[in-house]
Design a protein around this motif. Structure first.
Motif, mmCIF file in Angstrom:
data_model
loop_
_atom_site.group_PDB
_atom_site.id
_atom_site.type_symbol
_atom_site.label_atom_id
_atom_site.label_comp_id
_atom_site.label_asym_id
_atom_site.label_seq_id
_atom_site.Cartn_x
_atom_site.Cartn_y
_atom_site.Cartn_z
ATOM 1 N N TYR A 29 -33.818 -29.862 -4.949
ATOM 2 C CA TYR A 29 -34.044 -28.461 -4.608
ATOM 3 C C TYR A 29 -33.315 -28.203 -3.301
ATOM 4 C CZ TYR A 29 -36.308 -24.203 -3.046
ATOM 5 O OH TYR A 29 -36.544 -22.928 -2.606
ATOM 6 N N GLN A 30 -32.478 -27.204 -3.292
ATOM 7 C CA GLN A 30 -31.744 -26.882 -2.078
ATOM 8 C C GLN A 30 -32.079 -25.469 -1.640
ATOM 9 O OE1 GLN A 30 -27.728 -27.790 -3.590
ATOM 10 N NE2 GLN A 30 -27.607 -29.246 -1.904
ATOM 11 N N LYS A 31 -32.231 -25.321 -0.327
ATOM 12 C CA LYS A 31 -32.497 -24.016 0.275
ATOM 13 C C LYS A 31 -31.507 -23.837 1.417
ATOM 14 C CE LYS A 31 -35.094 -20.367 0.830
ATOM 15 N NZ LYS A 31 -35.144 -19.332 -0.155
ATOM 16 N N LYS A 32 -30.711 -22.806 1.329
ATOM 17 C CA LYS A 32 -29.688 -22.566 2.336
ATOM 18 C C LYS A 32 -30.298 -21.855 3.544
ATOM 19 C CE LYS A 32 -25.213 -20.387 2.963
ATOM 20 N NZ LYS A 32 -24.123 -19.659 2.314
ATOM 21 N N VAL A 33 -29.902 -22.297 4.732
ATOM 22 C CA VAL A 33 -30.315 -21.665 5.975
ATOM 23 C C VAL A 33 -29.048 -21.223 6.690
ATOM 24 C CG1 VAL A 33 -31.478 -22.001 8.183
ATOM 25 C CG2 VAL A 33 -32.325 -23.157 6.143
ATOM 26 N N ALA A 34 -29.021 -19.978 7.112
ATOM 27 C CA ALA A 34 -27.839 -19.442 7.787
ATOM 28 C C ALA A 34 -28.203 -18.977 9.190
ATOM 29 C CB ALA A 34 -27.269 -18.283 6.978
ATOM 30 N N PHE A 35 -27.260 -19.108 10.100
ATOM 31 C CA PHE A 35 -27.441 -18.683 11.483
ATOM 32 C C PHE A 35 -26.293 -17.770 11.864
ATOM 33 C CE2 PHE A 35 -29.615 -22.689 11.021
ATOM 34 C CZ PHE A 35 -30.800 -22.484 11.685
ATOM 35 N N ASN A 36 -26.599 -16.718 12.598
ATOM 36 C CA ASN A 36 -25.594 -15.774 13.058
ATOM 37 C C ASN A 36 -24.899 -16.372 14.274
ATOM 38 O OD1 ASN A 36 -24.426 -13.594 14.660
ATOM 39 N ND2 ASN A 36 -25.374 -12.232 13.172
ATOM 40 N N LYS A 37 -23.603 -16.560 14.193
ATOM 41 C CA LYS A 37 -22.852 -17.182 15.282
ATOM 42 C C LYS A 37 -22.863 -16.343 16.550
ATOM 43 C CE LYS A 37 -19.620 -19.691 12.341
ATOM 44 N NZ LYS A 37 -18.211 -19.816 11.939
ATOM 45 N N ASP A 38 -22.957 -15.031 16.396
ATOM 46 C CA ASP A 38 -22.926 -14.151 17.561
ATOM 47 C C ASP A 38 -24.258 -14.091 18.295
ATOM 48 O OD1 ASP A 38 -20.270 -13.483 17.027
ATOM 49 O OD2 ASP A 38 -20.845 -11.793 15.750
ATOM 50 N N THR A 39 -25.359 -14.098 17.562
ATOM 51 C CA THR A 39 -26.668 -13.891 18.198
ATOM 52 C C THR A 39 -27.521 -15.155 18.282
ATOM 53 O OG1 THR A 39 -27.670 -13.238 16.092
ATOM 54 C CG2 THR A 39 -26.733 -11.482 17.458
ATOM 55 N N GLU A 40 -27.164 -16.194 17.544
ATOM 56 C CA GLU A 40 -27.983 -17.411 17.528
ATOM 57 C C GLU A 40 -27.196 -18.654 17.944
ATOM 58 O OE1 GLU A 40 -31.214 -16.362 14.145
ATOM 59 O OE2 GLU A 40 -29.190 -16.785 13.405
ATOM 60 N N GLY A 41 -26.267 -18.448 18.845
ATOM 61 C CA GLY A 41 -25.424 -19.542 19.321
ATOM 62 C C GLY A 41 -26.212 -20.679 19.951
ATOM 63 N N GLU A 42 -27.282 -20.331 20.657
ATOM 64 C CA GLU A 42 -28.098 -21.374 21.299
ATOM 65 C C GLU A 42 -28.764 -22.258 20.249
ATOM 66 O OE1 GLU A 42 -30.837 -19.678 24.060
ATOM 67 O OE2 GLU A 42 -29.252 -18.751 25.256
ATOM 68 N N LEU A 43 -29.235 -21.648 19.165
ATOM 69 C CA LEU A 43 -29.849 -22.447 18.093
ATOM 70 C C LEU A 43 -28.814 -23.348 17.429
ATOM 71 C CD1 LEU A 43 -32.175 -19.837 16.343
ATOM 72 C CD2 LEU A 43 -32.831 -21.713 17.848
ATOM 73 N N ILE A 44 -27.636 -22.822 17.213
ATOM 74 C CA ILE A 44 -26.567 -23.612 16.600
ATOM 75 C C ILE A 44 -26.229 -24.810 17.480
ATOM 76 C CG2 ILE A 44 -24.142 -23.578 15.891
ATOM 77 C CD1 ILE A 44 -24.633 -20.583 15.113
ATOM 78 N N ALA A 45 -26.171 -24.595 18.787
ATOM 79 C CA ALA A 45 -25.883 -25.697 19.717
ATOM 80 C C ALA A 45 -26.966 -26.766 19.638
ATOM 81 C CB ALA A 45 -25.759 -25.154 21.143
ATOM 82 N N LEU A 46 -28.230 -26.346 19.520
ATOM 83 C CA LEU A 46 -29.321 -27.316 19.389
ATOM 84 C C LEU A 46 -29.197 -28.104 18.079
ATOM 85 C CD1 LEU A 46 -32.336 -25.179 20.640
ATOM 86 C CD2 LEU A 46 -31.305 -27.149 21.791
ATOM 87 N N ILE A 47 -28.885 -27.403 17.008
ATOM 88 C CA ILE A 47 -28.742 -28.051 15.701
ATOM 89 C C ILE A 47 -27.653 -29.114 15.750
ATOM 90 C CG2 ILE A 47 -27.956 -27.676 13.329
ATOM 91 C CD1 ILE A 47 -29.374 -24.911 13.530
ATOM 92 N N GLU A 48 -26.565 -28.807 16.414
ATOM 93 C CA GLU A 48 -25.443 -29.741 16.487
ATOM 94 C C GLU A 48 -25.814 -31.031 17.219
ATOM 95 O OE1 GLU A 48 -22.540 -29.458 14.900
ATOM 96 O OE2 GLU A 48 -23.298 -27.593 14.050
ATOM 97 N N LYS A 49 -26.851 -30.984 18.049
ATOM 98 C CA LYS A 49 -27.279 -32.171 18.792
ATOM 99 C C LYS A 49 -28.226 -33.057 17.989
ATOM 100 C CE LYS A 49 -26.873 -29.971 23.292
ATOM 101 N NZ LYS A 49 -27.591 -29.497 24.488
ATOM 102 N N ILE A 50 -28.744 -32.549 16.875
ATOM 103 C CA ILE A 50 -29.680 -33.313 16.057
ATOM 104 C C ILE A 50 -28.870 -34.204 15.111
ATOM 105 C CG2 ILE A 50 -31.517 -33.185 14.333
ATOM 106 C CD1 ILE A 50 -32.246 -30.442 15.574
#
Length: 57
Positions: A20-41
């Motif tokens: 079962y796959q569930k896609k999660v998307a992040f807005n590069k313009d408004t959620e950059g901090e979350l993306i940076a955290l994800i990249e560290k995991i």
């Protein structure tokens, strides 16, 4: 063209039918901090699974 045989494609289909796959998307313009955290995991998939299990307790 793919080098996968019919047997390989059939095995892929059986494997994928059990997942079962569930896609999660992040807005590069408004959620950059979350993306940076994800990249560290190191293993984001396992991290998400552990958080879901914790939340279900």
């Amino acid at each position: 063209m793919t080098n996968r045989t019919e047997a390989h494609r059939s095995a892929d289909e059986r494997y994928n039918s059990k997942r079962y796959q569930k896609k999660v998307a992040f807005n590069k313009d408004t959620e950059g901090e979350l993306i940076a955290l994800i990249e560290k995991i190191p293993n984001f998939k396992e991290w998400v699974k552990s958080k879901l299990q914790e939340a279900s307790k």
